[in-house]
Scaffold this motif. Structure first.
Motif, PDB file in Angstrom:
ATOM      1  N   MET A 170     -35.176  35.089 -29.126  1.00  0.00           N
ATOM      2  CA  MET A 170     -35.466  34.378 -27.874  1.00  0.00           C
ATOM      3  C   MET A 170     -36.533  33.318 -28.114  1.00  0.00           C
ATOM      4  SD  MET A 170     -35.804  37.832 -25.595  1.00  0.00           S
ATOM      5  CE  MET A 170     -36.565  38.657 -27.002  1.00  0.00           C
ATOM      6  N   VAL A 171     -36.511  32.301 -27.263  1.00  0.00           N
ATOM      7  CA  VAL A 171     -37.639  31.365 -27.159  1.00  0.00           C
ATOM      8  C   VAL A 171     -38.282  31.625 -25.813  1.00  0.00           C
ATOM      9  CG1 VAL A 171     -38.406  28.977 -27.118  1.00  0.00           C
ATOM     10  CG2 VAL A 171     -36.497  29.656 -28.597  1.00  0.00           C
ATOM     11  N   GLU A 185     -31.856  32.018 -25.716  1.00  0.00           N
ATOM     12  CA  GLU A 185     -31.590  33.362 -26.237  1.00  0.00           C
ATOM     13  C   GLU A 185     -30.278  33.378 -27.013  1.00  0.00           C
ATOM     14  OE1 GLU A 185     -31.690  37.802 -24.361  1.00  0.00           O
ATOM     15  OE2 GLU A 185     -30.328  36.391 -23.374  1.00  0.00           O
ATOM     16  N   VAL A 186     -30.289  34.084 -28.162  1.00  0.00           N
ATOM     17  CA  VAL A 186     -29.082  34.399 -28.920  1.00  0.00           C
ATOM     18  C   VAL A 186     -29.140  35.893 -29.197  1.00  0.00           C
ATOM     19  CG1 VAL A 186     -27.802  34.031 -31.044  1.00  0.00           C
ATOM     20  CG2 VAL A 186     -28.972  32.112 -29.961  1.00  0.00           C
ATOM     21  N   LYS A 187     -28.062  36.630 -28.890  1.00  0.00           N
ATOM     22  CA  LYS A 187     -28.125  38.085 -28.981  1.00  0.00           C
ATOM     23  C   LYS A 187     -26.761  38.670 -29.333  1.00  0.00           C
ATOM     24  CE  LYS A 187     -26.972  38.921 -24.148  1.00  0.00           C
ATOM     25  NZ  LYS A 187     -25.729  39.624 -24.497  1.00  0.00           N
ATOM     26  N   LYS A 188     -26.780  39.961 -29.690  1.00  0.00           N
ATOM     27  CA  LYS A 188     -25.529  40.691 -29.854  1.00  0.00           C
ATOM     28  C   LYS A 188     -24.880  40.908 -28.496  1.00  0.00           C
ATOM     29  CE  LYS A 188     -26.151  43.280 -34.160  1.00  0.00           C
ATOM     30  NZ  LYS A 188     -26.185  44.635 -34.770  1.00  0.00           N
ATOM     31  N   ASP A 189     -23.549  41.000 -28.479  1.00  0.00           N
ATOM     32  CA  ASP A 189     -22.817  41.085 -27.217  1.00  0.00           C
ATOM     33  C   ASP A 189     -23.150  42.345 -26.423  1.00  0.00           C
ATOM     34  OD1 ASP A 189     -21.616  38.705 -27.805  1.00  0.00           O
ATOM     35  OD2 ASP A 189     -19.806  39.621 -28.662  1.00  0.00           O
ATOM     36  N   ASN A 190     -23.542  43.438 -27.110  1.00  0.00           N
ATOM     37  CA  ASN A 190     -23.769  44.687 -26.408  1.00  0.00           C
ATOM     38  C   ASN A 190     -25.147  44.778 -25.740  1.00  0.00           C
ATOM     39  OD1 ASN A 190     -24.980  44.785 -29.007  1.00  0.00           O
ATOM     40  ND2 ASN A 190     -25.161  47.010 -28.836  1.00  0.00           N
ATOM     41  N   LEU A 191     -25.987  43.764 -25.918  1.00  0.00           N
ATOM     42  CA  LEU A 191     -27.337  43.774 -25.347  1.00  0.00           C
ATOM     43  C   LEU A 191     -27.358  43.058 -23.999  1.00  0.00           C
ATOM     44  CD1 LEU A 191     -29.480  42.951 -28.519  1.00  0.00           C
ATOM     45  CD2 LEU A 191     -28.997  45.199 -27.517  1.00  0.00           C
ATOM     46  N   LEU A 192     -28.192  43.572 -23.084  1.00  0.00           N
ATOM     47  CA  LEU A 192     -28.364  42.906 -21.801  1.00  0.00           C
ATOM     48  C   LEU A 192     -29.090  41.575 -22.002  1.00  0.00           C
ATOM     49  CD1 LEU A 192     -29.469  45.910 -19.533  1.00  0.00           C
ATOM     50  CD2 LEU A 192     -27.262  44.728 -19.491  1.00  0.00           C
ATOM     51  N   PRO A 193     -28.722  40.552 -21.257  1.00  0.00           N
ATOM     52  CA  PRO A 193     -29.393  39.247 -21.432  1.00  0.00           C
ATOM     53  C   PRO A 193     -30.790  39.242 -20.819  1.00  0.00           C
ATOM     54  CG  PRO A 193     -27.781  39.124 -19.656  1.00  0.00           C
ATOM     55  CD  PRO A 193     -27.621  40.490 -20.267  1.00  0.00           C
ATOM     56  N   TYR A 194     -31.697  38.539 -21.483  1.00  0.00           N
ATOM     57  CA  TYR A 194     -33.041  38.303 -20.950  1.00  0.00           C
ATOM     58  C   TYR A 194     -33.232  36.839 -20.546  1.00  0.00           C
ATOM     59  CZ  TYR A 194     -34.555  42.861 -22.797  1.00  0.00           C
ATOM     60  OH  TYR A 194     -34.708  44.195 -23.037  1.00  0.00           O
ATOM     61  N   LEU A 195     -32.239  36.000 -20.834  1.00  0.00           N
ATOM     62  CA  LEU A 195     -32.365  34.571 -20.567  1.00  0.00           C
ATOM     63  C   LEU A 195     -32.648  34.327 -19.082  1.00  0.00           C
ATOM     64  CD1 LEU A 195     -32.115  31.671 -21.684  1.00  0.00           C
ATOM     65  CD2 LEU A 195     -29.686  31.754 -21.076  1.00  0.00           C
ATOM     66  N   THR A 446     -35.911  31.703  -5.814  1.00  0.00           N
ATOM     67  CA  THR A 446     -35.684  33.073  -6.252  1.00  0.00           C
ATOM     68  C   THR A 446     -36.101  33.179  -7.708  1.00  0.00           C
ATOM     69  OG1 THR A 446     -33.836  33.378  -4.726  1.00  0.00           O
ATOM     70  CG2 THR A 446     -33.987  34.900  -6.582  1.00  0.00           C
ATOM     71  N   VAL A 447     -37.114  34.027  -7.980  1.00  0.00           N
ATOM     72  CA  VAL A 447     -37.618  34.217  -9.336  1.00  0.00           C
ATOM     73  C   VAL A 447     -37.080  35.525  -9.881  1.00  0.00           C
ATOM     74  CG1 VAL A 447     -39.671  34.460 -10.778  1.00  0.00           C
ATOM     75  CG2 VAL A 447     -39.713  32.921  -8.807  1.00  0.00           C
ATOM     76  N   ASN A 448     -36.420  35.471 -11.026  1.00  0.00           N
ATOM     77  CA  ASN A 448     -35.876  36.659 -11.678  1.00  0.00           C
ATOM     78  C   ASN A 448     -36.890  37.208 -12.669  1.00  0.00           C
ATOM     79  OD1 ASN A 448     -33.389  36.445 -10.333  1.00  0.00           O
ATOM     80  ND2 ASN A 448     -32.610  35.019 -11.850  1.00  0.00           N
ATOM     81  N   TRP A 449     -37.410  38.409 -12.368  1.00  0.00           N
ATOM     82  CA  TRP A 449     -38.387  39.060 -13.249  1.00  0.00           C
ATOM     83  C   TRP A 449     -37.691  40.111 -14.109  1.00  0.00           C
ATOM     84  CZ3 TRP A 449     -43.420  37.534 -13.510  1.00  0.00           C
ATOM     85  CH2 TRP A 449     -43.910  36.759 -12.461  1.00  0.00           C
ATOM     86  N   ALA A 450     -38.236  40.342 -15.303  1.00  0.00           N
ATOM     87  CA  ALA A 450     -37.756  41.420 -16.164  1.00  0.00           C
ATOM     88  C   ALA A 450     -38.482  42.693 -15.742  1.00  0.00           C
ATOM     89  CB  ALA A 450     -38.029  41.116 -17.631  1.00  0.00           C
ATOM     90  N   SER A 472     -39.623  49.596 -17.056  1.00  0.00           N
ATOM     91  CA  SER A 472     -38.360  49.019 -16.601  1.00  0.00           C
ATOM     92  C   SER A 472     -38.333  47.524 -16.884  1.00  0.00           C
ATOM     93  CB  SER A 472     -38.176  49.256 -15.093  1.00  0.00           C
ATOM     94  OG  SER A 472     -37.032  48.565 -14.629  1.00  0.00           O
ATOM     95  N   PHE A 473     -37.183  47.055 -17.401  1.00  0.00           N
ATOM     96  CA  PHE A 473     -37.019  45.630 -17.697  1.00  0.00           C
ATOM     97  C   PHE A 473     -35.738  45.078 -17.089  1.00  0.00           C
ATOM     98  CE2 PHE A 473     -39.612  47.549 -20.940  1.00  0.00           C
ATOM     99  CZ  PHE A 473     -40.686  46.689 -21.020  1.00  0.00           C
ATOM    100  N   GLU A 474     -35.171  45.825 -16.135  1.00  0.00           N
ATOM    101  CA  GLU A 474     -33.966  45.350 -15.471  1.00  0.00           C
ATOM    102  C   GLU A 474     -34.319  44.257 -14.472  1.00  0.00           C
ATOM    103  OE1 GLU A 474     -31.830  48.559 -13.766  1.00  0.00           O
ATOM    104  OE2 GLU A 474     -31.420  49.562 -15.669  1.00  0.00           O
ATOM    105  N   LEU A 475     -33.318  43.466 -14.126  1.00  0.00           N
ATOM    106  CA  LEU A 475     -33.515  42.330 -13.230  1.00  0.00           C
ATOM    107  C   LEU A 475     -34.162  42.774 -11.922  1.00  0.00           C
ATOM    108  CD1 LEU A 475     -33.008  39.343 -12.482  1.00  0.00           C
ATOM    109  CD2 LEU A 475     -30.768  40.059 -11.623  1.00  0.00           C
TER     110      LEU A 475
END
Length: 760
Positions: A170-171, A185-195, A446-450, A472-475
Motif C-alpha cells: 500500500m501507499v 494498493e496492490v494485494k492478493k485477491d483473497n484479502l479485503l481491500p484497504y484502498l 462520507t469518510v471510510n475508516w478502517a 477491528s479494521f472493517e469498514l
C-alpha cells in the motif's frame, strides 16, 4: 494504519515521551554489537552463540579483532573516523565453531559508538551494480511514464510488490494532523481491500513519524518472534537501555505493534518512508500473512526506489499545486492592477464579482469598510456578517483567520451553514474596520475508516485516558457535516498577498500610487509609440528583402543550384511571415492608443457581416454556424467587437480536425449566468451579458487556458492547422479589456472549446 513498530502507549500523555528508540532488545534474525572508538566491544545481543559460536561474556570488553579479521577491523575503523555516510554496509565472513559463516554487515554511528549489525546470508558475493540496475530500471521507467498522481502511486505499489512479493503493498498518505489514508494498493485477491480507508493519528503517533524521517526503512520478518535482550559491559556510562537504536535495522518490535498486527492478521511487514520537502508525506507499507524474510540488498533496492518515488512525488504534487498557484497569481495580478487604477476602492473590490471570489476559490464574499458591508455571491445576511466579524475579531492572528468548519467554532453559524460552513477572513487594516470575508458552503462527506477510529481510546475508572491496539479494521463509515472544502495553503497565501498589495498600493501609498499611475500611463504610451514606429520602420527594409529575393528568383534562378533556389524561397517565405507578425504588433499598439467609438450596436447585423467575411475566405460547405437566438443591442465599438467575433470564429474552424465542424455563437442572460455559477445571486443592478463562441474542435489543455492570450503564443507548430501568428487572441483580449470586460476559455481536449467574454 500502523505498519510500524510503535503505536499507542499506555496513556496519551506518554505517547510523545516514551523512549521508543531505546528498546534494550533486537529482533532475533541477526546480531548486534556496539563498538567503542578504541574498537572494543561494549555491548552485544544475547544471541551471539547462535550466530558466532561465542557467548556474549566472551566478547564483551574484547577488541573487535577477536571476532573480525584485520581487513574488516580496518574498514570499521575508517568508517568511525570518516565524515561521509552515517550508514555503511558490506559483506563479511567469520570463522565460527560451525565453520565459515557469511553475513550482511550494517554499521552506523551514534555519538559514542559504532553499532554493527550482522544478518546471516548464503554468500559473500554482493549483488552487482548491473543486477541492481536491472531490478530498479524497469520500475523507475514505469513510474516516470505515469502523468497523474493516482496512477503514479498505483504503479509504485505494483512495482514494489513485484520486487518484494508481499501479499499486500500500500501507499499511505498523511494529512496535516497525522491521520492518513490508503491512496494506492496492490494485494492478493483473497484479502479485503484497504484502498480509500482512513486511519486515526493515534495509529502512528508523532514520535513514530519522526523516527521514520530518520530511519527510512523498517523491516520485521516475524512479528511474533521473541525479542533478544542486549548485554553491556560493567561500565557506569554504558547501559543497554541507553543505546540509541533509531537507525538500527534489527531494532525490536514494540508489544503494541505485535498485538496490533496480530489483530490485522499480519505476520511480517516492510515499511519505507516517503519524504517530500523534508516532511514525511507518507509510507510504502508491505504486509504478509506469514513469515517473510527479504535479503538486505533487496531492501536497499526498495529504499532506493522510495527515494526516486519521493523525488517524482515532489514533482507531481508540486506541479498540481504550482498550476493552481499560477492561476491564482494571474487572477490576483489582474485584481491588483484594477484596484491600483480605481477611483472607488469598494467598487474595485466587488466588481466584477467573480474576480473577488476566484482569488481564493470561494462561493461568496463580504467586503466590510467600516460600517459599509457589500455582499457578493452566496453569503449570510448583512446582520449575520456583522455579528460574525465581532466574534472572529477576537480569534484572528496575523490578519488572517480560516476554518473549514465554522459552525463547530461559532455555533450561530449553523443557521447559515449552507453558505458559510467555511470562512476565510482577511483583516486589511487594524486602524479601520476593513475586512474581506470569503465563504464556502457545507459539503457533506462520507469518510471510510478502517474500523472505529476511537476504539483505541479507553477511559479508566479514575478518568485517565489510555490507548491500546485496535481489534477491528472493517469498514466503518462516518458522515461529516458542517464542513466545507478545506482552504489550500496557496489560497491562504493569495489572500495575504492581496492584503499586502492593498496596504501597499491603496492605503499606505495613495499619493505615491497616483504618481506611479501617471508614470505608467506615460510609459505605456511611449512603449506603444515605440512599437508603432519600430514596426512601421521595419517594414521598409523587409519589403526590400522580399522584392530583391523575388528578383533573384525570377532573373537568376538558372544560375543557382537546387539548394540555392530553395534558400531564396525560404527567405521570401520568412519575410512574408515577418511582415504578418509586424502587422499584428502594429495592430496591438494601435489598440492601446485609439479612442473607442462607443455607440448603440445591433450585434445581429454586426455578426452577419462577420460571417459573410469568414465565408468569403473559406469554403461555405465547411461552415456550420449556429446562432440559437438573437443577440442583444449593446454599447460598444462595432469595428473592434466585430474583430473579436472574427478572430474567435476563424480559430474555431482552423483548429478543428472533425469531419463535421460547427461553431455556435450566443450569450448568457442573468439567469443562465447564475445556473452556470458565474453569478451567485441576483445582482442589485443589471449585469453585463456574457457572450460565447463555442466549437467542437481540438480543445485546449487546461494549463494553457491563460497562456493562449499572450502575444505570439502558439500551441502548435507553424506547419499545423494552417499556420497563423498567435496574435489573434491577444488582440481580442486587448479589445475586450478596452471595453472594461474580460475574456476566458473553458475547454476539453478532443471535445471542443467555449470562449466567453463580457463587454461592460
Amino acid at each position: 494504519m500502523s505498519q510500524f513498530d510503535i503505536t499507542p502507549t499506555q496513556a496519551t500523555n506518554l505517547i510523545h515521551h516514551e523512549p521508543i528508540h531505546l528498546p534494550n532488545s533486537i529482533q532475533p534474525h541477526g546480531v548486534l554489537l556496539a563498538v567503542s572508538p578504541q574498537l572494543e566491544i561494549l555491548l552485544t545481543s544475547n544471541n551471539t552463540q547462535d550466530f558466532l559460536g561465542k557467548e556474549p561474556r566472551d566478547l564483551l570488553n574484547q577488541p573487535l579483532s577477536t571476532l573480525l579479521n584485520a581487513e574488516q577491523v580496518k574498514a570499521i575503523e575508517q568508517f568511525w573516523q570518516g565524515s561521509g555516510s552515517s550508514v555503511y554496509s558490506f559483506k563479511l565472513s567469520i570463522e565460527t565453531s560451525k565453520g565459515e559463516q557469511y553475513f550482511d554487515a550494517i554499521a552506523h554511528r551514534t555519538e559514542s559508538t559504532v553499532i554493527l549489525e550482522l544478518e546471516p546470508t548464503d554468500s559473500i558475493n554482493q549483488i552487482s551494480f548491473l543486477s541492481f540496475h536491472a531490478l530498479a530500471q524497469e520500475a523507475i521507467a514505469k513510474m516516470r511514464k505515469t502523468s497523474n498522481l493516482t496512477d503514479f502511486l498505483h504503479t509504485v505499489a505494483s512495482e514494489v510488490q513485484k520486487i518484494t512479493e508481499f501479499d499486500r503493498v500500500m501507499v499511505y498518505q498523511f494529512d496535516q494532523v497525522g491521520a492518513g489514508s490508503v491512496v494506492a494498493e496492490v494485494k492478493k485477491d483473497n484479502l479485503l481491500p484497504y484502498l480509500g480507508l482512513h486511519y486515526p493519528s493515534t495509529d502512528i503517533p508523532q514520535q513514530a513519524r519522526e523516527l521514520y524521517k530518520r530511519c527510512l526503512l523498517r523491516f520485521i520478518p516475524d512479528m511474533n518472534a521473541q525479542a533478544v535482550e542486549l548485554m553491556a559491559v560493567e561500565n557506569p556510562e554504558m547501559h543497554s537501555t541507553s543505546v540509541d537504536l533509531s537507525l538500527s535495522v534489527l531494532r525490536s518490535t514494540h508489544p503494541c505493534c505485535v498485538e496490533y498486527h496480530q489483530n490485522m492478521g499480519v505476520a511480517a511487514i516492510l515499511v519505507i518512508a516517503l519524504i517530500k520537502e523534508q516532511t514525511l508525506w507518507g509510507l510504502i507499507s508491505c504486509h504478509h500473512q506469514t513469515l517473510k524474510f527479504i535479503p538486505y540488498e533487496v531492501r536497499k533496492i526498495c529504499e532506493f526506489l522510495a527515494q526516486i518515488v519521493s523525488l517524482e512525488l515532489e514533482h507531481k504534487v508540486n506541479q498540481s499545486e504550482f498550476d493552481l498557484m499560477v492561476k491564482l497569481q494571474s487572477i490576483q495580478a489582474d485584481f491588483i492592477e484594477s484596484i491600483s487604477g480605481a477611483e472607488n476602492f469598494r467598487e474595485a473590490l466587488v466588481y466584477p464579482e467573480l474576480r473577488l471570489l476566484d482569488i481564493v476559490n470561494a462561493r461568496g464574499a463580504a467586503v466590510c469598510l467600516d460600517d459599509d458591508i457589500t455582499l457578493v455571491g452566496a453569503t449570510p445576511t448583512i446582520e449575520e456578517v456583522r455579528a460574525l466579524i465581532e466574534w472572529v475579531d477576537t480569534q484572528i492572528t496575523d490578519n488572517l483567520f480560516s476554518t473549514d468548519s465554522l459552525p463547530k467554532l461559532y455555533p450561530e453559524a449553523v443557521a447559515f451553514k449552507d453558505t458559510a460552513s467555511g470562512l476565510l477572513l482577511l483583516r486589511i487594516s487594524k486602524v479601520r474596520r476593513y475586512y474581506i470575508l470569503w465563504f464556502r458552503p457545507e459539503v457533506i462527506q462520507t469518510v471510510n475508516w478502517a474500523g472505529q477510529p476511537n476504539e483505541s481510546i479507553q477511559i479508566k475508572a479514575d478518568g485517565s485516558v489510555t490507548l491500546c491496539p485496535r481489534t477491528s479494521f472493517e469498514l466503518w463509515q462516518e458522515t461529516v457535516r458542517l464542513t466545507s472544502l478545506a482552504w489550500k495553503s496557496c489560497e491562504l497565501e493569495s489572500a495575504i498577498a492581496l492584503r499586502n498589495a492593498i496596504v501597499g498600493i491603496v492605503l499606505s501609498k495613495a499619493d505615491e500610487l497616483a504618481k506611479i499611475n501617471q508614470e505608467l500611463e506615460r510609459s505605456n504610451r511611449e512603449l506603444a509609440s515605440f512599437a508603432f514606429v519600430a514596426s512601421h520602420d521595419l517594414k521598409e527594409p523587409l519589403r526590400g528583402i522580399y522584392n530583391y529575393s523575388n528578383i533573384l528568383l525570377e532573373d537568376y534562378a538558372q544560375l543557382l543550384d537546387e539548394d540555392g533556389v530553395e534558400y531564396l524561397e525560404t527567405v521570401v517565405s520568412l519575410s512574408i511571415r515577418m511582415e504578418t507578425l509586424i502587422n499584428s504588433l502594429l495592430r496591438l499598439s494601435l489598440l492601446g492608443q485609439a479612442q473607442l467609438n462607443l455607440q448603440a450596436t445591433d450585434l445581429n447585423g454586426l455578426l452577419h457581416q462577420v460571417i459573410d467575411l469568414v465565408r468569403a475566405s473559406r469554403s461555405p460547405s465547411q461552415l456550420d454556424i449556429r446562432i440559437p437566438r438573437r443577440l442583444p443591442m449593446i454599447q460598444c465599438d462595432a469595428v473592434l467587437v466585430s474583430e473579436v467575433f472574427s478572430n474567435l470564429m476563424i480559430n474555431a474552424f482552423k483548429y478543428n480536425d472533425k469531419s463535421d465542424k460547427w461553431v455556435e455563437i450566443g450569450y448568457l442572460d442573468i439567469n443562465e449566468q447564475m445556473e452556470k455559477g458565474l453569478l451567485q445571486q441576483q445582482p442589485q443592478t443589471s449585469a453585463p451579458f456574457v457572450f460565447y463562441v463555442q466549437d467542437n474542435g481540438i480543445g485546449i489543455p487546461e494549463h494553457h487556458h491563460q497562456t493562449i492570450f499572450r502575444l505570439f503564443k502558439r500551441l502548435h507548430s507553424q506547419e499545423k492547422f494552417g499556420g497563423g501568428t498567435g496574435a489573434g487572441l491577444a488582440i481580442s483580449k486587448k479589445i475586450v479589456e478596452r471595453h472594461g470586460g474580460r475574456i476566458w476559455v473553458e475547454s476539453t481536449v478532443d471535445t471542443g472549446s467555449v470562449f466567453y467574454f463580457t463587454l461592460e
